[in-house]
Motif scaffolding. Sequence first.
Motif, PDB file in Angstrom:
ATOM      1  N   LEU A 115      -7.534   6.706  13.462  1.00 29.18           N
ATOM      2  CA  LEU A 115      -6.136   6.921  14.197  1.00 29.18           C
ATOM      3  C   LEU A 115      -5.242   7.838  13.259  1.00 29.18           C
ATOM      4  N   LYS A 116      -5.793   8.497  12.474  1.00 27.09           N
ATOM      5  CA  LYS A 116      -4.540   9.277  11.427  1.00 27.09           C
ATOM      6  C   LYS A 116      -3.771   9.920  12.269  1.00 27.09           C
ATOM      7  N   GLY A 117      -2.420   9.939  12.292  1.00 24.75           N
ATOM      8  CA  GLY A 117      -1.546  10.894  12.958  1.00 24.75           C
ATOM      9  C   GLY A 117      -1.198  10.243  14.047  1.00 24.75           C
ATOM     10  N   LYS A 118      -1.664   9.128  14.623  1.00 22.51           N
ATOM     11  CA  LYS A 118      -0.871   8.126  15.545  1.00 22.51           C
ATOM     12  C   LYS A 118      -0.144   7.088  14.793  1.00 22.51           C
ATOM     13  N   LYS A 119       0.928   7.326  14.266  1.00 20.99           N
ATOM     14  CA  LYS A 119       1.839   6.662  13.478  1.00 20.99           C
ATOM     15  C   LYS A 119       2.448   5.458  14.583  1.00 20.99           C
ATOM     16  N   GLU A 120       2.507   5.677  15.768  1.00 20.72           N
ATOM     17  CA  GLU A 120       3.046   4.683  16.673  1.00 20.72           C
ATOM     18  C   GLU A 120       2.050   3.343  16.870  1.00 20.72           C
ATOM     19  N   THR A 121       0.879   3.457  16.334  1.00 22.83           N
ATOM     20  CA  THR A 121      -0.073   2.327  16.243  1.00 22.83           C
ATOM     21  C   THR A 121      -0.256   1.928  15.068  1.00 22.83           C
ATOM     22  N   LYS A 122      -0.017   0.528  14.939  1.00 23.24           N
ATOM     23  CA  LYS A 122       0.185  -0.316  13.523  1.00 23.24           C
ATOM     24  C   LYS A 122      -1.222  -1.087  13.509  1.00 23.24           C
ATOM     25  N   ILE A 123      -2.036  -0.848  12.495  1.00 23.19           N
ATOM     26  CA  ILE A 123      -3.154  -1.592  12.375  1.00 23.19           C
ATOM     27  C   ILE A 123      -3.124  -2.619  11.202  1.00 23.19           C
ATOM     28  N   ASN A 124      -3.681  -3.708  11.789  1.00 21.38           N
ATOM     29  CA  ASN A 124      -3.383  -4.925  10.484  1.00 21.38           C
ATOM     30  C   ASN A 124      -4.838  -5.678  10.392  1.00 21.38           C
ATOM     31  N   SER A 125      -4.913  -6.459   9.717  1.00 26.58           N
ATOM     32  CA  SER A 125      -6.066  -7.313   9.392  1.00 26.58           C
ATOM     33  C   SER A 125      -5.692  -8.718   8.895  1.00 26.58           C
ATOM     34  N   PRO A 143       0.772  -1.134  -0.220  1.00 25.27           N
ATOM     35  CA  PRO A 143       0.131  -0.119  -0.049  1.00 25.27           C
ATOM     36  C   PRO A 143       0.779   1.292  -0.063  1.00 25.27           C
ATOM     37  N   PRO A 144       0.683   2.453  -1.012  1.00 30.93           N
ATOM     38  CA  PRO A 144       1.153   3.427  -0.856  1.00 30.93           C
ATOM     39  C   PRO A 144       1.261   4.019   0.818  1.00 30.93           C
ATOM     40  N   SER A 145       0.379   3.898   1.556  1.00 30.71           N
ATOM     41  CA  SER A 145       0.413   4.510   2.962  1.00 30.71           C
ATOM     42  C   SER A 145       1.874   4.003   3.684  1.00 30.71           C
ATOM     43  N   LYS A 146       2.207   2.853   3.074  1.00 33.39           N
ATOM     44  CA  LYS A 146       3.261   2.336   3.948  1.00 33.39           C
ATOM     45  C   LYS A 146       4.670   2.832   3.248  1.00 33.39           C
ATOM     46  N   PRO A 147       5.411   3.802   3.505  1.00 34.05           N
ATOM     47  CA  PRO A 147       6.330   4.339   2.947  1.00 34.05           C
ATOM     48  C   PRO A 147       7.597   3.417   2.877  1.00 34.05           C
ATOM     49  N   LEU A 148       8.520   3.710   1.871  1.00 38.38           N
ATOM     50  CA  LEU A 148       9.713   2.876   2.036  1.00 38.38           C
ATOM     51  C   LEU A 148      10.905   3.385   2.867  1.00 38.38           C
ATOM     52  N   SER A 149      11.774   2.760   3.332  1.00 34.84           N
ATOM     53  CA  SER A 149      13.116   3.437   3.926  1.00 34.84           C
ATOM     54  C   SER A 149      14.234   3.215   2.845  1.00 34.84           C
ATOM     55  N   ILE A 150      15.185   3.953   3.279  1.00 37.30           N
ATOM     56  CA  ILE A 150      16.369   3.948   2.209  1.00 37.30           C
ATOM     57  C   ILE A 150      17.622   3.491   3.080  1.00 37.30           C
ATOM     58  N   SER A 156     -11.345 -10.511   3.511  1.00 35.54           N
ATOM     59  CA  SER A 156     -11.695 -10.021   2.000  1.00 35.54           C
ATOM     60  C   SER A 156     -12.793  -8.883   2.198  1.00 35.54           C
ATOM     61  N   CYS A 157     -13.560  -8.718   3.332  1.00 34.18           N
ATOM     62  CA  CYS A 157     -14.551  -7.734   3.416  1.00 34.18           C
ATOM     63  C   CYS A 157     -14.432  -6.960   4.653  1.00 34.18           C
ATOM     64  N   ARG A 158     -14.998  -7.893   5.940  1.00 34.91           N
ATOM     65  CA  ARG A 158     -14.961  -7.359   7.255  1.00 34.91           C
ATOM     66  C   ARG A 158     -13.970  -6.522   7.752  1.00 34.91           C
ATOM     67  N   SER A 159     -12.798  -7.442   7.858  1.00 34.79           N
ATOM     68  CA  SER A 159     -11.581  -6.830   8.730  1.00 34.79           C
ATOM     69  C   SER A 159     -10.832  -5.703   7.564  1.00 34.79           C
ATOM     70  N   PRO A 160     -10.831  -5.951   6.383  1.00 31.33           N
ATOM     71  CA  PRO A 160     -10.192  -4.839   5.658  1.00 31.33           C
ATOM     72  C   PRO A 160     -10.970  -3.527   5.829  1.00 31.33           C
ATOM     73  N   MET A 161     -12.238  -3.583   5.704  1.00 36.64           N
ATOM     74  CA  MET A 161     -13.172  -2.461   6.051  1.00 36.64           C
ATOM     75  C   MET A 161     -12.830  -2.014   7.347  1.00 36.64           C
ATOM     76  N   ALA A 162     -12.778  -2.836   8.307  1.00 33.45           N
ATOM     77  CA  ALA A 162     -12.440  -2.205   9.835  1.00 33.45           C
ATOM     78  C   ALA A 162     -11.009  -1.643  10.153  1.00 33.45           C
ATOM     79  N   LYS A 172      -7.711   2.961  10.441  1.00 33.36           N
ATOM     80  CA  LYS A 172      -6.645   3.711  10.108  1.00 33.36           C
ATOM     81  C   LYS A 172      -7.033   5.378   9.947  1.00 33.36           C
ATOM     82  N   GLU A 173      -8.102   5.354   9.349  1.00 34.58           N
ATOM     83  CA  GLU A 173      -8.703   6.978   9.374  1.00 34.58           C
ATOM     84  C   GLU A 173      -8.781   7.297  10.544  1.00 34.58           C
TER      85      GLU A 173
END
Length: 367
Positions: A240-250, A60-67, A226-232, A237-238
Amino acid sequence: MARIVKIDPDKPQEETIEEAARIIKDGGLVALPTETVYGLGTNALNEEAIRKIFEIKGRPPSKPLSILIGRKEDLKQYVQEISETAQTLIEKFWPGPLTLIFKTSSLMPDTMKSENNSIGIRLPDCRIALEIVKASGVPLACPSANLSGKPSPTKASQVAKDLGEKIDLLLDGGETKIRIESTVLDLTTSPPTILREGALKREEIEEVIGKVLKGKTILLVCTGNSCRSPMAEGFLKEMLKGKKETKINSCGTIFSSFGGPTPQAIEIMKEYEINISSHKTKSLSKDLIGEADLILIMERKHRERVRELNPEAENKTFLLKEFAGDQENLEIRDPIGLSDEVYKEVAEEIKSALQKALPSILEYLGK
């Protein structure tokens, strides 16, 4: 299939290093070993090359790359400032398995920056990687050389299986030395926050700079992911936007043949101006359970699968609606195969439950 070239990790062949550097500088993709895991390297200053990495990894573009950089002194080109804390960490742990997150300079393209204008940077302790960076003359965008959601590869054969048809060159330097990802430490927070604990442990960092925070992970679980958890995941993520110390996965308790969200889920989330189209389905695993600080499930049967894989995780596993304080109708039904109207109802039910649960989620993660 990409050309696979054996390379000596202790005395890398000069012609191989030059070939890899040339491909990278021109915006091609080279899989290479580091001391942690195999990385997928390209020119971090080339936006088209960066987009290629996101595309072939399914990231996802929301996960930036490191160098990766080749010398400590190169760092100042890519960051706004180097604090005293950063300097202390660099002197102690670089080169090595520590990725540091800084506010980025204007030199880096937008595709490499996070939402808060930051970037992760590492000086690897691997001669192959270091010589390629130096020979190319550019910083290396270098995420792990795997499909998003799959384990990070420690052998060239694993890279070839996932990405062999999609890259330009694969350097086989044998198994990586550490075989685990770098630790990621965010220096834009005070105190610094560990976003991922990898090869370098929290205690080792705290011995050098004092107290650091530990980022928290929330895992959302449904059946097929494929539906409920990705929607959640999208909703949370929306929220908690700005709280980058919290990782959200499904993830899902069974394998899904969809590979990503269902078309209905994608379309419904667009109505909330949330894009989940790049999501890749994942199956529940011991690793995902172990990484999670809080597991929110949609149905009671999902708790049984969590318990099967890790009995000790039961005390951090809750029905989403239970966590929201509801007393009845605690399960959120599966809309798979049902009408668009049902999808809308389920999406609204998930959103409402998350909004009600948000104070409890924040309190729980603050423990």
